[in-house]
Design a protein around this motif. Structure first.
Motif, PDB file in Angstrom:
ATOM      1  N   GLN A  32      45.560  13.942 -64.523  1.00  0.00           N
ATOM      2  CA  GLN A  32      44.719  12.957 -65.205  1.00  0.00           C
ATOM      3  C   GLN A  32      43.965  12.179 -64.119  1.00  0.00           C
ATOM      4  OE1 GLN A  32      46.910   9.914 -67.246  1.00  0.00           O
ATOM      5  NE2 GLN A  32      45.076   8.760 -67.806  1.00  0.00           N
ATOM      6  N   ILE A  33      42.648  12.318 -64.116  1.00  0.00           N
ATOM      7  CA  ILE A  33      41.841  11.714 -63.066  1.00  0.00           C
ATOM      8  C   ILE A  33      41.725  10.205 -63.255  1.00  0.00           C
ATOM      9  CG2 ILE A  33      39.505  11.562 -62.089  1.00  0.00           C
ATOM     10  CD1 ILE A  33      40.993  14.009 -61.147  1.00  0.00           C
ATOM     11  N   LYS A  34      42.068   9.479 -62.197  1.00  0.00           N
ATOM     12  CA  LYS A  34      41.880   8.029 -62.178  1.00  0.00           C
ATOM     13  C   LYS A  34      40.594   7.639 -61.468  1.00  0.00           C
ATOM     14  CE  LYS A  34      45.595   6.473 -64.277  1.00  0.00           C
ATOM     15  NZ  LYS A  34      45.504   5.614 -65.492  1.00  0.00           N
ATOM     16  N   ALA A  35      40.213   8.416 -60.461  1.00  0.00           N
ATOM     17  CA  ALA A  35      38.961   8.174 -59.738  1.00  0.00           C
ATOM     18  C   ALA A  35      38.525   9.463 -59.062  1.00  0.00           C
ATOM     19  CB  ALA A  35      39.128   7.066 -58.706  1.00  0.00           C
ATOM     20  N   ALA A  36      37.233   9.685 -59.064  1.00  0.00           N
ATOM     21  CA  ALA A  36      36.634  10.829 -58.373  1.00  0.00           C
ATOM     22  C   ALA A  36      35.468  10.291 -57.547  1.00  0.00           C
ATOM     23  CB  ALA A  36      36.161  11.886 -59.374  1.00  0.00           C
ATOM     24  N   LEU A  59      31.415  19.366 -62.322  1.00  0.00           N
ATOM     25  CA  LEU A  59      31.167  19.090 -60.912  1.00  0.00           C
ATOM     26  C   LEU A  59      32.271  18.209 -60.330  1.00  0.00           C
ATOM     27  CD1 LEU A  59      27.327  18.422 -61.182  1.00  0.00           C
ATOM     28  CD2 LEU A  59      28.455  20.499 -60.338  1.00  0.00           C
ATOM     29  N   GLY A  60      32.220  18.010 -59.019  1.00  0.00           N
ATOM     30  CA  GLY A  60      33.141  17.091 -58.356  1.00  0.00           C
ATOM     31  C   GLY A  60      34.235  17.784 -57.587  1.00  0.00           C
ATOM     32  N   SER A  61      34.412  17.384 -56.322  1.00  0.00           N
ATOM     33  CA  SER A  61      35.473  17.938 -55.484  1.00  0.00           C
ATOM     34  C   SER A  61      36.555  16.918 -55.164  1.00  0.00           C
ATOM     35  CB  SER A  61      34.870  18.460 -54.171  1.00  0.00           C
ATOM     36  OG  SER A  61      33.873  19.426 -54.408  1.00  0.00           O
ATOM     37  N   ASP A  62      36.184  15.655 -55.074  1.00  0.00           N
ATOM     38  CA  ASP A  62      37.131  14.593 -54.720  1.00  0.00           C
ATOM     39  C   ASP A  62      37.822  14.040 -55.956  1.00  0.00           C
ATOM     40  OD1 ASP A  62      36.541  14.665 -52.021  1.00  0.00           O
ATOM     41  OD2 ASP A  62      35.025  13.093 -52.141  1.00  0.00           O
ATOM     42  N   GLY A  63      39.119  13.788 -55.843  1.00  0.00           N
ATOM     43  CA  GLY A  63      39.803  13.174 -56.971  1.00  0.00           C
ATOM     44  C   GLY A  63      41.219  12.749 -56.660  1.00  0.00           C
ATOM     45  N   ALA A 138      38.164   8.775 -52.993  1.00  0.00           N
ATOM     46  CA  ALA A 138      37.025   8.923 -52.090  1.00  0.00           C
ATOM     47  C   ALA A 138      37.349   9.731 -50.845  1.00  0.00           C
ATOM     48  CB  ALA A 138      36.525   7.534 -51.672  1.00  0.00           C
ATOM     49  N   LEU A 139      38.602   9.975 -50.571  1.00  0.00           N
ATOM     50  CA  LEU A 139      39.025  10.499 -49.273  1.00  0.00           C
ATOM     51  C   LEU A 139      38.887  12.007 -49.054  1.00  0.00           C
ATOM     52  CD1 LEU A 139      40.430  10.005 -46.518  1.00  0.00           C
ATOM     53  CD2 LEU A 139      42.621  10.133 -47.726  1.00  0.00           C
ATOM     54  N   PRO A 140      39.212  12.881 -50.003  1.00  0.00           N
ATOM     55  CA  PRO A 140      39.531  14.271 -49.663  1.00  0.00           C
ATOM     56  C   PRO A 140      38.488  15.075 -48.900  1.00  0.00           C
ATOM     57  CG  PRO A 140      40.344  13.778 -51.853  1.00  0.00           C
ATOM     58  CD  PRO A 140      39.524  12.591 -51.426  1.00  0.00           C
ATOM     59  N   LEU A 141      37.349  15.402 -49.506  1.00  0.00           N
ATOM     60  CA  LEU A 141      36.429  16.360 -48.879  1.00  0.00           C
ATOM     61  C   LEU A 141      35.832  15.811 -47.594  1.00  0.00           C
ATOM     62  CD1 LEU A 141      33.912  18.687 -50.636  1.00  0.00           C
ATOM     63  CD2 LEU A 141      33.235  17.446 -48.593  1.00  0.00           C
ATOM     64  N   ALA A 142      35.255  14.625 -47.651  1.00  0.00           N
ATOM     65  CA  ALA A 142      34.610  14.062 -46.470  1.00  0.00           C
ATOM     66  C   ALA A 142      35.631  13.720 -45.398  1.00  0.00           C
ATOM     67  CB  ALA A 142      33.794  12.829 -46.851  1.00  0.00           C
ATOM     68  N   GLY A 143      36.794  13.199 -45.820  1.00  0.00           N
ATOM     69  CA  GLY A 143      37.831  12.887 -44.847  1.00  0.00           C
ATOM     70  C   GLY A 143      38.319  14.120 -44.117  1.00  0.00           C
ATOM     71  N   LEU A 144      38.544  15.190 -44.856  1.00  0.00           N
ATOM     72  CA  LEU A 144      38.994  16.446 -44.258  1.00  0.00           C
ATOM     73  C   LEU A 144      37.943  16.999 -43.301  1.00  0.00           C
ATOM     74  CD1 LEU A 144      40.946  18.859 -44.094  1.00  0.00           C
ATOM     75  CD2 LEU A 144      39.889  19.758 -46.183  1.00  0.00           C
ATOM     76  N   GLN A 324      23.506   4.774 -50.087  1.00  0.00           N
ATOM     77  CA  GLN A 324      24.909   4.394 -50.002  1.00  0.00           C
ATOM     78  C   GLN A 324      25.351   4.114 -48.573  1.00  0.00           C
ATOM     79  OE1 GLN A 324      23.838   7.467 -50.286  1.00  0.00           O
ATOM     80  NE2 GLN A 324      25.186   8.903 -49.253  1.00  0.00           N
ATOM     81  N   THR A 325      26.315   3.228 -48.452  1.00  0.00           N
ATOM     82  CA  THR A 325      27.085   3.047 -47.223  1.00  0.00           C
ATOM     83  C   THR A 325      28.531   3.254 -47.601  1.00  0.00           C
ATOM     84  OG1 THR A 325      25.492   1.431 -46.367  1.00  0.00           O
ATOM     85  CG2 THR A 325      27.654   1.503 -45.323  1.00  0.00           C
ATOM     86  N   GLY A 326      29.033   4.439 -47.331  1.00  0.00           N
ATOM     87  CA  GLY A 326      30.372   4.800 -47.784  1.00  0.00           C
ATOM     88  C   GLY A 326      30.303   5.711 -48.985  1.00  0.00           C
ATOM     89  N   LYS A 327      31.396   5.773 -49.722  1.00  0.00           N
ATOM     90  CA  LYS A 327      31.527   6.739 -50.807  1.00  0.00           C
ATOM     91  C   LYS A 327      31.136   6.147 -52.152  1.00  0.00           C
ATOM     92  CE  LYS A 327      33.366  10.307 -50.703  1.00  0.00           C
ATOM     93  NZ  LYS A 327      32.855  11.682 -50.653  1.00  0.00           N
ATOM     94  N   ILE A 328      30.466   6.972 -52.948  1.00  0.00           N
ATOM     95  CA  ILE A 328      30.117   6.637 -54.330  1.00  0.00           C
ATOM     96  C   ILE A 328      31.216   7.206 -55.233  1.00  0.00           C
ATOM     97  CG2 ILE A 328      28.469   7.016 -56.182  1.00  0.00           C
ATOM     98  CD1 ILE A 328      26.310   7.271 -53.983  1.00  0.00           C
ATOM     99  N   VAL A 329      31.841   6.337 -55.999  1.00  0.00           N
ATOM    100  CA  VAL A 329      33.009   6.697 -56.796  1.00  0.00           C
ATOM    101  C   VAL A 329      32.657   6.631 -58.281  1.00  0.00           C
ATOM    102  CG1 VAL A 329      35.386   6.038 -57.399  1.00  0.00           C
ATOM    103  CG2 VAL A 329      34.596   5.884 -55.022  1.00  0.00           C
ATOM    104  N   LEU A 330      33.222   7.557 -59.055  1.00  0.00           N
ATOM    105  CA  LEU A 330      33.083   7.532 -60.512  1.00  0.00           C
ATOM    106  C   LEU A 330      34.463   7.488 -61.145  1.00  0.00           C
ATOM    107  CD1 LEU A 330      30.607   9.730 -59.481  1.00  0.00           C
ATOM    108  CD2 LEU A 330      30.004   9.250 -61.850  1.00  0.00           C
ATOM    109  N   VAL A 331      34.560   6.742 -62.242  1.00  0.00           N
ATOM    110  CA  VAL A 331      35.824   6.638 -62.959  1.00  0.00           C
ATOM    111  C   VAL A 331      35.580   6.951 -64.430  1.00  0.00           C
ATOM    112  CG1 VAL A 331      36.844   4.964 -61.369  1.00  0.00           C
ATOM    113  CG2 VAL A 331      35.497   4.149 -63.306  1.00  0.00           C
ATOM    114  N   PRO A 332      36.559   7.577 -65.094  1.00  0.00           N
ATOM    115  CA  PRO A 332      36.409   7.909 -66.532  1.00  0.00           C
ATOM    116  C   PRO A 332      36.232   6.665 -67.385  1.00  0.00           C
ATOM    117  CG  PRO A 332      38.257   9.110 -65.554  1.00  0.00           C
ATOM    118  CD  PRO A 332      37.833   8.083 -64.527  1.00  0.00           C
TER     119      PRO A 332
END
Length: 332
Positions: A32-36, A59-63, A138-144, A324-332
């Protein structure tokens, strides 16, 4: 469930719609996605510039989220666990390079911009306790990507001079934060004075506006050149990076938003014994090591702005326009 899908019939190429979920296969879990969060990859899909595009794919890779359902063979202890998702699938056993079966969550398989996502169990890691849902998402793809560029490819050592170009984007943001955490002397560049001010607040040593024609000479005056440069633009700016690299230095690039260079200063590359290499995403071990650094140093991703799913077009447009400066986040 509600999800943001690619839809070429829409002016925005995006559609928030109800998507039919499926039953879990053995070894899978439903999160269950809390933030992507968005990556440039999502915008390239919207522009039709990514391979194997297909309408209707989420769409979307981060979550990050909570394990809501488990498939056959998955330990019950995973139920209701707070997790972060590694979006790199099928990297393979070779730490040096991904396998031919490698793919990234969010195209061609359904991604994280949905109320829930199905992934193999081995893509899950416990959410770092010091991060909020938005920060973890916000962390996974860009952080990796940033971590592998710095550590495996760049072999960054404490005390070395690091230049990260294009501060403001997700990978550059993390490369700066990770570089500082690893003890490097970090510099960064941008065309935005506001973004450079934000970088200064993080503790970088020097900032450079690459629209300033004297930035190369200024960089040499301040740093005497860079041991490692991490870049996501390439194009003809590659020759600028060659100019500011120390003899024996490394240039690692993870993207080419400016395309290919029209010329290359080959003599300076071989005479200064420079190493120029590419990188993308990272292995499962890279992801584990990245999370370890984030937890040990209590690194917190920079969040640019949080949008609701029904504001997806505005969120994508903000990324498209480079605001943007940093990550753009979407929430359900």
């Amino acid at each position: 469930m509600k999800a943001i899908t690619l839809d070429s019939s829409q002016d925005s190429k995006l559609l928030l719609t109800d998507v039919q979920s499926r039953a879990l296969l053995p070894g899978e879990v439903r999160v269950q996605i809390k933030a992507a969060a968005l990556n440039h990859r999502d915008e390239w899909c919207r522009k039709g510039l990514y391979p194997n595009l297909k309408d209707g794919v989420v769409l979307g890779s981060d979550g990050a989220g909570i394990v809501a359902e488990i498939g056959e063979g998955v330990d019950y202890d995973w139920l209701q666990k707070e997790v972060i998702i590694n979006p790199a699938l099928n990297w393979g056993a070779n730490q040096k390079v991904q396998s031919e079966a490698f793919e990234i969550l969010g195209m061609p398989r359904n991604g994280t911009l949905a109320e829930s996502v199905i992934v193999p169990l081995d893509r899950l890691h416990e959410k770092p306790a010091h991060l909020s849902w938005e920060e973890a998402g916000a962390l996974p793809l860009a952080g990796l990507t940033a971590f592998r560029a710095l550590t495996f490819q760049g072999d960054l050592q404490a005390g070395e001079n690091l230049l990260v170009t294009g501060f403001g984007g997700g990978v550059a943001q993390f490369a700066v934060q990770f570089g500082l955490a690893l003890g490097a002397r970090v510099s960064t560049s941008s065309s935005s004075p506001e973004k450079l001010e934000r970088a200064n607040a993080l503790g970088v040593d020097f900032t450079f506006n690459y629209m300033d024609h004297n930035w190369i000479s200024k960089a040499f005056e301040e740093t005497n050149g860079f041991d490692l440069i991490v870049d996501g633009a390439v194009g003809d700016t590659l020759n600028h990076l060659i100019e500011v690299a120390k003899p024996g230095g490394k240039i690692v690039f993870y993207g080419a938003t400016l395309g290919n260079p029209s010329k290359l200063i080959a003599r300076k590359i071989f005479w200064n014994q420079l190493k120029i290499m590419g990188t993308t995403m990272g292995s499962d071990q890279d992801f584990i090591n990245m999370l370890s650094l984030v937890c040990e140093k209590r690194i917190v991703p920079i969040i640019d702005q949080v949008f609701k799913f029904d504001e997806a077009e505005e969120a994508f447009d903000r990324m498209r326009d480079g605001k943007q400066t940093g990550k753009i986040v979407l929430v359900p």
